[in-house]
Design a protein around this motif. Sequence first.
Motif, PDB file in Angstrom:
ATOM      1  N   ARG A   1       0.846  -1.203   0.000  1.00 41.20           N
ATOM      2  CA  ARG A   1       0.000   0.000   0.000  1.00 41.20           C
ATOM      3  C   ARG A   1       0.876   1.244   0.000  1.00 41.20           C
ATOM      4  O   ARG A   1       1.854   1.336   0.734  1.00 41.20           O
ATOM      5  CB  ARG A   1      -0.916   0.015   1.214  1.00 41.20           C
ATOM      6  CG  ARG A   1      -2.066  -0.927   1.057  1.00 41.20           C
ATOM      7  CD  ARG A   1      -3.306  -0.443   1.786  1.00 41.20           C
ATOM      8  NE  ARG A   1      -4.412  -1.279   1.394  1.00 41.20           N
ATOM      9  CZ  ARG A   1      -4.941  -2.223   2.167  1.00 41.20           C
ATOM     10  NH1 ARG A   1      -4.497  -2.406   3.378  1.00 41.20           N
ATOM     11  NH2 ARG A   1      -5.937  -2.945   1.725  1.00 41.20           N
ATOM     12  N   GLY A   2       0.520   2.177  -0.844  1.00 41.21           N
ATOM     13  CA  GLY A   2       1.283   3.408  -0.946  1.00 41.21           C
ATOM     14  C   GLY A   2       2.475   3.284  -1.887  1.00 41.21           C
ATOM     15  O   GLY A   2       3.203   4.250  -2.091  1.00 41.21           O
ATOM     16  N   ARG A   3       2.681   2.099  -2.458  1.00 42.03           N
ATOM     17  CA  ARG A   3       3.811   1.879  -3.354  1.00 42.03           C
ATOM     18  C   ARG A   3       3.325   1.457  -4.745  1.00 42.03           C
ATOM     19  O   ARG A   3       4.032   0.781  -5.471  1.00 42.03           O
ATOM     20  CB  ARG A   3       4.722   0.807  -2.766  1.00 42.03           C
ATOM     21  CG  ARG A   3       5.307   1.195  -1.403  1.00 42.03           C
ATOM     22  CD  ARG A   3       6.065   0.075  -0.754  1.00 42.03           C
ATOM     23  NE  ARG A   3       7.211  -0.322  -1.569  1.00 42.03           N
ATOM     24  CZ  ARG A   3       7.934  -1.407  -1.318  1.00 42.03           C
ATOM     25  NH1 ARG A   3       7.654  -2.189  -0.297  1.00 42.03           N
ATOM     26  NH2 ARG A   3       8.956  -1.705  -2.097  1.00 42.03           N
ATOM     27  N   GLU A   4       2.118   1.911  -5.098  1.00 40.46           N
ATOM     28  CA  GLU A   4       1.524   1.509  -6.370  1.00 40.46           C
ATOM     29  C   GLU A   4       2.375   1.947  -7.555  1.00 40.46           C
ATOM     30  O   GLU A   4       2.584   1.184  -8.501  1.00 40.46           O
ATOM     31  CB  GLU A   4       0.098   2.060  -6.511  1.00 40.46           C
ATOM     32  CG  GLU A   4      -0.906   1.441  -5.557  1.00 40.46           C
ATOM     33  CD  GLU A   4      -0.940   2.118  -4.191  1.00 40.46           C
ATOM     34  OE1 GLU A   4      -0.174   3.077  -3.953  1.00 40.46           O
ATOM     35  OE2 GLU A   4      -1.731   1.663  -3.350  1.00 40.46           O
ATOM     36  N   ALA A   5       2.874   3.186  -7.518  1.00 40.16           N
ATOM     37  CA  ALA A   5       3.676   3.702  -8.635  1.00 40.16           C
ATOM     38  C   ALA A   5       4.939   2.863  -8.817  1.00 40.16           C
ATOM     39  O   ALA A   5       5.325   2.533  -9.950  1.00 40.16           O
ATOM     40  CB  ALA A   5       4.033   5.167  -8.404  1.00 40.16           C
ATOM     41  N   GLU A   6       5.575   2.485  -7.725  1.00 39.16           N
ATOM     42  CA  GLU A   6       6.773   1.649  -7.793  1.00 39.16           C
ATOM     43  C   GLU A   6       6.447   0.282  -8.408  1.00 39.16           C
ATOM     44  O   GLU A   6       7.187  -0.229  -9.252  1.00 39.16           O
ATOM     45  CB  GLU A   6       7.353   1.464  -6.391  1.00 39.16           C
ATOM     46  CG  GLU A   6       8.619   0.670  -6.329  1.00 39.16           C
ATOM     47  CD  GLU A   6       9.124   0.478  -4.899  1.00 39.16           C
ATOM     48  OE1 GLU A   6       9.989  -0.405  -4.721  1.00 39.16           O
ATOM     49  OE2 GLU A   6       8.656   1.173  -3.980  1.00 39.16           O
ATOM     50  N   GLY A   7       5.330  -0.293  -8.012  1.00 36.40           N
ATOM     51  CA  GLY A   7       4.913  -1.583  -8.559  1.00 36.40           C
ATOM     52  C   GLY A   7       4.609  -1.505 -10.039  1.00 36.40           C
ATOM     53  O   GLY A   7       5.004  -2.382 -10.815  1.00 36.40           O
ATOM     54  N   LEU A   8       3.922  -0.435 -10.452  1.00 32.16           N
ATOM     55  CA  LEU A   8       3.610  -0.268 -11.879  1.00 32.16           C
ATOM     56  C   LEU A   8       4.889  -0.048 -12.692  1.00 32.16           C
ATOM     57  O   LEU A   8       5.009  -0.550 -13.811  1.00 32.16           O
ATOM     58  CB  LEU A   8       2.638   0.890 -12.067  1.00 32.16           C
ATOM     59  CG  LEU A   8       1.213   0.636 -11.561  1.00 32.16           C
ATOM     60  CD1 LEU A   8       0.386   1.911 -11.623  1.00 32.16           C
ATOM     61  CD2 LEU A   8       0.560  -0.484 -12.338  1.00 32.16           C
ATOM     62  N   ALA A   9       5.853   0.670 -12.138  1.00 30.31           N
ATOM     63  CA  ALA A   9       7.130   0.871 -12.831  1.00 30.31           C
ATOM     64  C   ALA A   9       7.856  -0.465 -13.009  1.00 30.31           C
ATOM     65  O   ALA A   9       8.441  -0.727 -14.064  1.00 30.31           O
ATOM     66  CB  ALA A   9       7.997   1.863 -12.058  1.00 30.31           C
ATOM     67  N   LEU A  10       7.811  -1.315 -11.993  1.00 31.57           N
ATOM     68  CA  LEU A  10       8.444  -2.628 -12.106  1.00 31.57           C
ATOM     69  C   LEU A  10       7.759  -3.481 -13.169  1.00 31.57           C
ATOM     70  O   LEU A  10       8.423  -4.189 -13.935  1.00 31.57           O
ATOM     71  CB  LEU A  10       8.434  -3.348 -10.757  1.00 31.57           C
ATOM     72  CG  LEU A  10       9.395  -2.811  -9.701  1.00 31.57           C
ATOM     73  CD1 LEU A  10       9.130  -3.463  -8.353  1.00 31.57           C
ATOM     74  CD2 LEU A  10      10.829  -3.032 -10.131  1.00 31.57           C
ATOM     75  N   LEU A  11       6.435  -3.409 -13.233  1.00 32.43           N
ATOM     76  CA  LEU A  11       5.702  -4.155 -14.260  1.00 32.43           C
ATOM     77  C   LEU A  11       6.072  -3.647 -15.653  1.00 32.43           C
ATOM     78  O   LEU A  11       6.269  -4.433 -16.577  1.00 32.43           O
ATOM     79  CB  LEU A  11       4.200  -4.029 -14.047  1.00 32.43           C
ATOM     80  CG  LEU A  11       3.594  -4.887 -12.958  1.00 32.43           C
ATOM     81  CD1 LEU A  11       2.120  -4.538 -12.764  1.00 32.43           C
ATOM     82  CD2 LEU A  11       3.744  -6.342 -13.286  1.00 32.43           C
ATOM     83  N   GLU A  12       6.180  -2.336 -15.790  1.00 33.49           N
ATOM     84  CA  GLU A  12       6.552  -1.759 -17.079  1.00 33.49           C
ATOM     85  C   GLU A  12       7.945  -2.217 -17.488  1.00 33.49           C
ATOM     86  O   GLU A  12       8.183  -2.612 -18.635  1.00 33.49           O
ATOM     87  CB  GLU A  12       6.508  -0.224 -16.989  1.00 33.49           C
ATOM     88  CG  GLU A  12       6.854   0.478 -18.291  1.00 33.49           C
ATOM     89  CD  GLU A  12       5.848   0.230 -19.406  1.00 33.49           C
ATOM     90  OE1 GLU A  12       6.267   0.211 -20.577  1.00 33.49           O
ATOM     91  OE2 GLU A  12       4.664   0.024 -19.110  1.00 33.49           O
TER      92      GLU A  12
END
Length: 75
Positions: free
Chosen positions: A56-67
């Motif tokens: 939680r609160g790290r959504e942008a980091e997770g999406l960057a890793l997926l990208e």
Amino acid sequence: MTALTVRLPDDKYRRLKALAQARGMSVNRLVDEMATLMLAEFDTETRFVMRAQRGRGREAEGLALLEKASSPPLP
């Protein structure tokens, strides 16, 4: 090992017994396998919820890793 008494409607017991016979096992073994599957499902769900809470609160980091993971490899 623990003995467990379970009350079931007669028709449900007959269906479980027929299912166990069709699979070549006892009703006891069938119920044991069903319990094992349900516990595995519960454990998986619990781990997923715990990981989601940590993220939680790290959504942008997770999406960057997926990208990054979906990008073509560098030559």
